[in-house]
Write a protein that holds these residues in place. Structure first.
Motif, PDB file in Angstrom:
ATOM      1  N   ALA A  58      41.057   6.014 -43.296  1.00 27.47           N
ATOM      2  CA  ALA A  58      39.690   5.436 -42.755  1.00 27.47           C
ATOM      3  C   ALA A  58      39.748   4.368 -43.148  1.00 27.47           C
ATOM      4  O   ALA A  58      39.399   3.355 -42.536  1.00 27.47           O
ATOM      5  N   SER A  59      40.411   4.133 -44.300  1.00 27.01           N
ATOM      6  CA  SER A  59      40.593   2.281 -45.061  1.00 27.01           C
ATOM      7  C   SER A  59      40.896   1.731 -43.794  1.00 27.01           C
ATOM      8  O   SER A  59      40.573   0.181 -44.074  1.00 27.01           O
ATOM      9  N   ILE A  60      42.175   1.665 -42.807  1.00 27.49           N
ATOM     10  CA  ILE A  60      41.885   0.771 -41.949  1.00 27.49           C
ATOM     11  C   ILE A  60      41.436   0.955 -40.821  1.00 27.49           C
ATOM     12  O   ILE A  60      40.540  -0.555 -40.672  1.00 27.49           O
ATOM     13  N   VAL A  61      40.844   1.806 -40.146  1.00 31.02           N
ATOM     14  CA  VAL A  61      39.462   1.553 -39.415  1.00 31.02           C
ATOM     15  C   VAL A  61      38.389   1.049 -40.072  1.00 31.02           C
ATOM     16  O   VAL A  61      37.201   0.310 -39.897  1.00 31.02           O
ATOM     17  N   ASP A  62      38.384   0.991 -41.379  1.00 29.37           N
ATOM     18  CA  ASP A  62      37.006   0.559 -41.965  1.00 29.37           C
ATOM     19  C   ASP A  62      37.153  -0.655 -41.598  1.00 29.37           C
ATOM     20  O   ASP A  62      36.714  -1.747 -41.895  1.00 29.37           O
ATOM     21  N   SER A  63      38.450  -1.577 -42.318  1.00 27.65           N
ATOM     22  CA  SER A  63      39.284  -2.720 -41.589  1.00 27.65           C
ATOM     23  C   SER A  63      38.500  -3.446 -40.649  1.00 27.65           C
ATOM     24  O   SER A  63      38.163  -4.656 -40.435  1.00 27.65           O
ATOM     25  N   ILE A  64      38.344  -2.523 -39.987  1.00 26.19           N
ATOM     26  CA  ILE A  64      38.705  -3.365 -38.520  1.00 26.19           C
ATOM     27  C   ILE A  64      36.586  -3.038 -38.400  1.00 26.19           C
ATOM     28  O   ILE A  64      36.131  -4.290 -37.390  1.00 26.19           O
ATOM     29  N   ASN A  65      36.572  -2.171 -39.605  1.00 24.66           N
ATOM     30  CA  ASN A  65      34.902  -2.367 -38.868  1.00 24.66           C
ATOM     31  C   ASN A  65      33.450  -3.046 -40.360  1.00 24.66           C
ATOM     32  O   ASN A  65      32.295  -3.046 -40.072  1.00 24.66           O
ATOM     33  N   SER A  66      35.081  -3.628 -40.883  1.00 24.33           N
ATOM     34  CA  SER A  66      34.409  -4.337 -42.037  1.00 24.33           C
ATOM     35  C   SER A  66      32.879  -5.661 -41.643  1.00 24.33           C
ATOM     36  O   SER A  66      33.720  -5.803 -40.334  1.00 24.33           O
ATOM     37  N   PRO A  67      32.122  -6.222 -42.135  1.00 23.77           N
ATOM     38  CA  PRO A  67      31.716  -7.210 -41.682  1.00 23.77           C
ATOM     39  C   PRO A  67      32.599  -8.366 -40.539  1.00 23.77           C
ATOM     40  O   PRO A  67      32.257  -9.554 -40.195  1.00 23.77           O
ATOM     41  N   GLY A  68      33.350  -8.708 -41.546  1.00 21.96           N
ATOM     42  CA  GLY A  68      33.975 -10.056 -40.765  1.00 21.96           C
ATOM     43  C   GLY A  68      34.925  -9.879 -39.513  1.00 21.96           C
ATOM     44  O   GLY A  68      35.093 -10.791 -39.614  1.00 21.96           O
ATOM     45  N   ALA A  69      35.082  -8.785 -39.500  1.00 22.41           N
ATOM     46  CA  ALA A  69      35.655  -8.424 -38.704  1.00 22.41           C
ATOM     47  C   ALA A  69      34.344  -8.186 -37.119  1.00 22.41           C
ATOM     48  O   ALA A  69      34.678  -8.226 -36.912  1.00 22.41           O
ATOM     49  N   ALA A  70      33.809  -8.087 -38.248  1.00 19.61           N
ATOM     50  CA  ALA A  70      32.601  -7.118 -37.005  1.00 19.61           C
ATOM     51  C   ALA A  70      32.056  -8.465 -36.489  1.00 19.61           C
ATOM     52  O   ALA A  70      31.885  -9.047 -35.176  1.00 19.61           O
ATOM     53  N   GLU A  71      32.454  -9.786 -37.005  1.00 18.36           N
ATOM     54  CA  GLU A  71      31.140 -11.131 -36.453  1.00 18.36           C
ATOM     55  C   GLU A  71      31.896 -11.776 -35.603  1.00 18.36           C
ATOM     56  O   GLU A  71      31.512 -12.752 -34.632  1.00 18.36           O
ATOM     57  N   THR A  72      33.569 -11.210 -35.536  1.00 16.48           N
ATOM     58  CA  THR A  72      34.535 -11.802 -34.531  1.00 16.48           C
ATOM     59  C   THR A  72      34.522 -10.803 -32.371  1.00 16.48           C
ATOM     60  O   THR A  72      35.087 -11.252 -31.853  1.00 16.48           O
ATOM     61  N   THR A  73      33.406 -10.226 -33.186  1.00 13.29           N
ATOM     62  CA  THR A  73      33.211  -9.116 -31.537  1.00 13.29           C
ATOM     63  C   THR A  73      33.437 -10.059 -30.464  1.00 13.29           C
ATOM     64  O   THR A  73      32.076 -10.813 -30.580  1.00 13.29           O
ATOM     65  N   MET A  74      34.239  -9.773 -29.229  1.00 13.68           N
ATOM     66  CA  MET A  74      34.309 -10.424 -28.280  1.00 13.68           C
ATOM     67  C   MET A  74      33.986  -9.274 -26.647  1.00 13.68           C
ATOM     68  O   MET A  74      34.791  -8.436 -27.142  1.00 13.68           O
ATOM     69  N   ARG A  75      33.465  -9.558 -26.130  1.00 15.82           N
ATOM     70  CA  ARG A  75      33.033  -8.386 -24.337  1.00 15.82           C
ATOM     71  C   ARG A  75      34.348  -9.165 -23.553  1.00 15.82           C
ATOM     72  O   ARG A  75      34.365 -10.536 -24.100  1.00 15.82           O
ATOM     73  N   VAL A  76      34.949  -8.548 -23.217  1.00 16.62           N
ATOM     74  CA  VAL A  76      36.586  -8.798 -22.129  1.00 16.62           C
ATOM     75  C   VAL A  76      35.698  -8.553 -20.982  1.00 16.62           C
ATOM     76  O   VAL A  76      35.923  -7.260 -21.043  1.00 16.62           O
ATOM     77  N   VAL A  77      36.222  -9.603 -20.537  1.00 16.85           N
ATOM     78  CA  VAL A  77      35.586  -9.249 -19.245  1.00 16.85           C
ATOM     79  C   VAL A  77      36.940  -9.405 -17.976  1.00 16.85           C
ATOM     80  O   VAL A  77      37.362 -11.269 -18.336  1.00 16.85           O
ATOM     81  N   PRO A  78      37.033  -8.803 -17.378  1.00 12.07           N
ATOM     82  CA  PRO A  78      37.868  -9.481 -15.784  1.00 12.07           C
ATOM     83  C   PRO A  78      37.163 -11.272 -15.363  1.00 12.07           C
ATOM     84  O   PRO A  78      36.669 -10.862 -14.891  1.00 12.07           O
ATOM     85  N   ARG A  79      38.293 -11.602 -15.075  1.00 18.41           N
ATOM     86  CA  ARG A  79      38.016 -12.290 -13.604  1.00 18.41           C
ATOM     87  C   ARG A  79      38.339 -12.401 -12.557  1.00 18.41           C
ATOM     88  O   ARG A  79      39.827 -12.144 -13.224  1.00 18.41           O
TER      89      ARG A  79
END
Length: 124
Positions: free
Chosen positions: A103-124
């Protein structure tokens, strides 16, 4: 703008890790980094577990272009910043896909700092 194929989406949903390489201003690619990615419907999202200080994330800020690679997936992509509207869905997708990890690993990817870097990846 292109869309992901069903096979590409299925692969990204199935594999734990993908490789992302940001495109430099001179058009060459940075060294690929192994990261986690999630699918939400027909969209693919990534975020930096180390927040905006991660070198690979900072590299995406220049051109917002790069390359995604996974088994059977080899695509030039555009990185699109997303707002808070998708945060809860992306958090849930990370929790669901990576639930077998501590859970601590998954919580780290869902932390506020990580969440602010969320990007949608779109093929070109």
């Amino acid at each position: 703008m292109s869309t992901w194929t069903n096979d590409q989406l299925a692969t990204i949903e199935r594999v734990d890790e993908i490789e992302i390489a940001a495109r430099r201003t001179d058009g060459t690619l940075n060294k690929p980094r192994v990261i986690w990615a999630v699918r939400d419907g027909d969209d693919v999202y990534i975020r930096s577990v180390n927040g905006s200080s991660a070198a690979w994330y900072r590299a995406t800020r220049g051109r917002h272009e790069g390359h995604l690679q996974a088994p059977g997936v080899d695509a030039d992509v555009t990185f699109t910043d997303v707002g808070a509207a998708v945060k809860d869905r992306v958090d849930a997708a990370y929790r669901d896909k990576y639930r077998r990890y501590a859970a601590s690993i998954v919580d780290s990817i869902n932390s506020p700092g990580a969440a602010e870097t969320t990007m949608r990846v779109v093929p070109r």
